[in-house]
Design a protein around this motif. Structure first.
Motif, mmCIF file in Angstrom:
data_model
loop_
_atom_site.group_PDB
_atom_site.id
_atom_site.type_symbol
_atom_site.label_atom_id
_atom_site.label_comp_id
_atom_site.label_asym_id
_atom_site.label_seq_id
_atom_site.Cartn_x
_atom_site.Cartn_y
_atom_site.Cartn_z
ATOM 1 N N ASP A 1 -30.661 -6.743 7.613
ATOM 2 C CA ASP A 1 -30.874 -7.557 6.406
ATOM 3 C C ASP A 1 -30.695 -6.711 5.146
ATOM 4 N N LEU A 2 -31.311 -5.525 5.139
ATOM 5 C CA LEU A 2 -31.200 -4.644 3.976
ATOM 6 C C LEU A 2 -29.768 -4.186 3.757
ATOM 7 N N LEU A 3 -29.102 -3.811 4.834
ATOM 8 C CA LEU A 3 -27.740 -3.322 4.714
ATOM 9 C C LEU A 3 -26.778 -4.431 4.315
ATOM 10 N N GLU A 4 -27.031 -5.633 4.802
ATOM 11 C CA GLU A 4 -26.147 -6.742 4.441
ATOM 12 C C GLU A 4 -26.253 -7.073 2.959
ATOM 13 N N ALA A 5 -27.464 -6.968 2.417
ATOM 14 C CA ALA A 5 -27.623 -7.169 0.974
ATOM 15 C C ALA A 5 -26.870 -6.096 0.204
ATOM 16 N N ALA A 6 -26.955 -4.862 0.678
ATOM 17 C CA ALA A 6 -26.231 -3.778 0.017
ATOM 18 C C ALA A 6 -24.726 -3.962 0.132
ATOM 19 N N GLN B 1 -23.034 -6.498 -0.050
ATOM 20 C CA GLN B 1 -22.479 -7.450 -1.017
ATOM 21 C C GLN B 1 -21.801 -6.725 -2.173
ATOM 22 N N HIS B 2 -22.115 -5.437 -2.319
ATOM 23 C CA HIS B 2 -21.537 -4.634 -3.403
ATOM 24 C C HIS B 2 -20.474 -3.665 -2.889
#
Length: 235
Positions: free
Chosen positions: A165-170, A172-173
């Protein structure tokens, strides 16, 4: 073992992320760095497994950083890491393994943003270089390795899912994802890596540990062309 070492150019010089997996590779990396003519100012280890704690005297006597949890774990298990390195590779300066310290709060010379989690290993961290569209993921999101859980720690499925989840949010950039092992993912392949890991973990939760990446036929099939066509990523 397909291992990726990443060289990041910061404001003051080069940062080596997870450099090398054996002595020959460390020497080759040192040659490449010398040809750049830019000084190495720091190292960074994404997590405390032996193959991510290596160093060579030719890189220089500079700080080598990690998250606080990673640095603590690596220090506690340094002799074990040295023994594993001695058994698994050749030509490694064993005395330089695991000499890392916690990254300062301001990030020191390491550019970008750390994404810390406990998937795969304690104190694991990705490095997000949002201005360059690159996520250095450590031992996550590989196309040739399944998600590897630590059987010594409870709650690993949940920890790994939270890490994704954390890596997927990151991500996005980022348009480029560099795993610790396997090919670099670019464009739509980045999302495909997350989908593959989530599918495996969902199946594992149901008692099914199958995954295409475990198949020798998969490695020998059309995917092999992707392995052969991998190209270095600059930035």
């Amino acid at each position: 073992m397909w291992s990726n070492a990443t060289v990041v150019r910061g404001d003051d010089g080069l940062i080596l992320v997870d450099p090398g997996i054996d002595g020959a590779e460390l020497d080759e990396l040192a040659n490449d760095v010398e040809r750049l003519g830019v000084p190495v100012v720091a190292g960074f280890s994404t997590h405390p497994h032996w193959d991510h704690l290596l160093w060579h005297s030719r890189f220089g006597d500079v700080p080598r950083y990690a998250t606080a949890a990673c640095a603590q774990t690596a220090g506690d298990a340094r002799e074990r890491a040295q023994a594993m390195a001695a058994e698994s590779a050749s030509g490694i300066p064993l005395e330089l393994i695991g000499l890392i310290t916690p990254l300062p709060a301001d990030g020191g010379p390491v550019p970008g943003e750390l994404v810390e989690h406990d998937g795969h290993a304690v104190g694991h961290a990705a490095v997000l270089l949002a201005d360059r569209g690159v996520l250095i993921a450590g031992d996550m999101l590989s196309d040739i390795l399944i998600p590897l859980l630590d059987p010594r720690r409870p709650g690993q499925l949940d920890a790994y899912m939270s890490a994704l989840d954390l890596l997927e949010a990151a991500a996005q950039h980022a348009t480029v994802l560099i795993p610790g092992h396997g090919t670099v993912a670019q464009g739509p392949e980045v999302a495909a890596r997350f989908a593959a890991d989530r599918a495996y973990l969902d199946a594992l939760a149901q008692g099914d540990g199958t995954d295409p990446r475990l198949s020798q036929e998969w490695l020998a099939g059309p995917h092999q062309s992707n392995l052969n066509q991998a190209r270095p990523v600059s930035g």
